[in-house]
Design a protein around this motif. Structure first.
Motif, short mmCIF file in Angstrom:
data_model
loop_
_atom_site.label_atom_id
_atom_site.label_comp_id
_atom_site.label_asym_id
_atom_site.label_seq_id
_atom_site.Cartn_x
_atom_site.Cartn_y
_atom_site.Cartn_z
N THR A 272 41.49 34.36 45.28
CA THR A 272 41.93 34.77 44.07
C THR A 272 41.21 36.68 43.74
OG1 THR A 272 39.74 34.12 42.56
CG2 THR A 272 42.23 33.14 41.99
N GLY B 291 44.11 40.86 42.97
CA GLY B 291 43.73 40.21 40.97
C GLY B 291 44.86 39.31 41.33
N GLN B 292 45.82 38.18 41.97
CA GLN B 292 46.64 38.05 41.89
C GLN B 292 46.50 37.24 42.67
OE1 GLN B 292 50.43 39.34 42.89
NE2 GLN B 292 50.51 40.61 40.99
#
Length: 318
Positions: A11, A44-45
């Motif tokens: 992540t 960010g994903q």
């Protein structure tokens, strides 16, 4: 029962006390990819690093990522869509359909085939500059007018080899060079006179000390032998023969005849493999050679007449 499969999810979270740039560099080395492509992992994903792994394999990947500074997680496989670095077969086929392969070009320097570009991906040259440089070199190498044409019948512009001297140098204490018959006789006579004088000195020393006298005689004999061999080798060179033939003097019967060959056989008047002919004989050489011949003839006459005189005296009753 089907074995459970896992995937590695990242992540963008970092391990404690690990700077972001260092983690990116470590991941680029770990994945063997360009650092710019690692930026996708920090969008960010959640990104799937690897999928369809056993529990043991997933633990190995987790350990490697943690050592690189990236905190990753092991999750069971599921069908929910997530961002993944691994393209499926359908995605690969769609990408190839949308982007047909571009026409290839060949590098003019290394011959590497690649898509059209200004720079070769293998040797790194700028193709336009390389072609311009090659054209410039070709123009500078072209002949400037008819004066650059060389006639095949023109004489060579450089000396092929240095001319041999007309006469060779005299080297009395060497096994190189050449000497003629008269100089061989003259030098032999000089050696004999020198040895006679030195042996006389050694005899005087023997009267003082027999040990010292014997040592001096041995050294004089060795020196006389060495110099005699040296001038003998030069005499053989005058024929064009190898100096090793001097050893024929040690062969029984042949050794008694070979010195006459060295005295009587004329040398070659041209340059041979041992150098140029010896210089002309000086007056002193001719005188010494004549004196040596006189001594030889006198010795032969004495060897023939003395036994006859002895027999005559014995027959006369003296």
């Amino acid at each position: 029962m089907q074995q459970a499969q896992f995937k590695i999810v990242f992540t963008g979270e970092l391990m404690p006390d690990m700077p972001l740039e260092a983690v990116k560099a470590n991941l680029a080395v770990l994945f063997k990819t360009d650092p710019s492509k690692v930026e996708r992992l920090f969008s960010g994903q959640a990104a799937v690093i690897k999928s369809k792994l056993s529990s043991q394999e997933a633990d190995k990947y987790i350990g490697a990522l943690h050592r690189a500074g990236a905190r990753a997680y092991k999750e069971p496989e599921h069908t929910s869509p997530t961002l993944s670095l691994v393209q499926t077969d359908e995605e690969l086929a769609a990408a190839q359909g949308d982007n047909p392969p571009a026409a290839l070009m060949t590098c003019p320097k290394c011959g590497h085939a690649q898509s059209h570009a200004n720079e070769c991906s293998t040797c790194g040259i700028i193709i336009e500059k390389y072609l311009a440089r090659q054209a410039q070199l070709h123009e500078s190498a072209a002949p400037q007018g008819a004066s650059a044409t060389v006639s095949p019948y023109a004489p060579p512009s450089a000396n092929v080899s240095e001319a041999m001297p007309r006469h060779g140098d005299l080297k009395p204490f060497s096994v190189t060079g050449r000497i003629g018959r008269l100089r061989y006789l003259a030098w032999s006579l000089v050696i004999m006179f020198a040895a006679t004088g030195l042996f006389g000195v050694a005899a005087i020393m023997m009267a003082i000390s027999s040990t010292m006298g014997l040592i001096c005689m041995g050294l004089i004999g060795i020196g006389m032998l060495v110099v005699s061999v040296q001038i003998g080798v030069q005499r053989l060179h005058d024929f064009g023969w190898s100096g090793w033939l001097i050893l024929l003097n040690l062969v029984p019967v042949l050794g008694s005849l070979f010195p006459f060959v060295m005295l009587l056989m004329p040398g070659s008047r041209e340059v041979n493999r041992y150098g140029s002919p010896p210089p002309p004989n000086s007056r002193s050489v001719k005188i010494l050679a004549a004196l040596w011949l006189l001594l030889i003839i006198s010795g032969l006459v004495a060897a023939l007449t003395i036994p006859a005189l002895v027999e005559m005296r014995q027959g006369a009753g003296f």
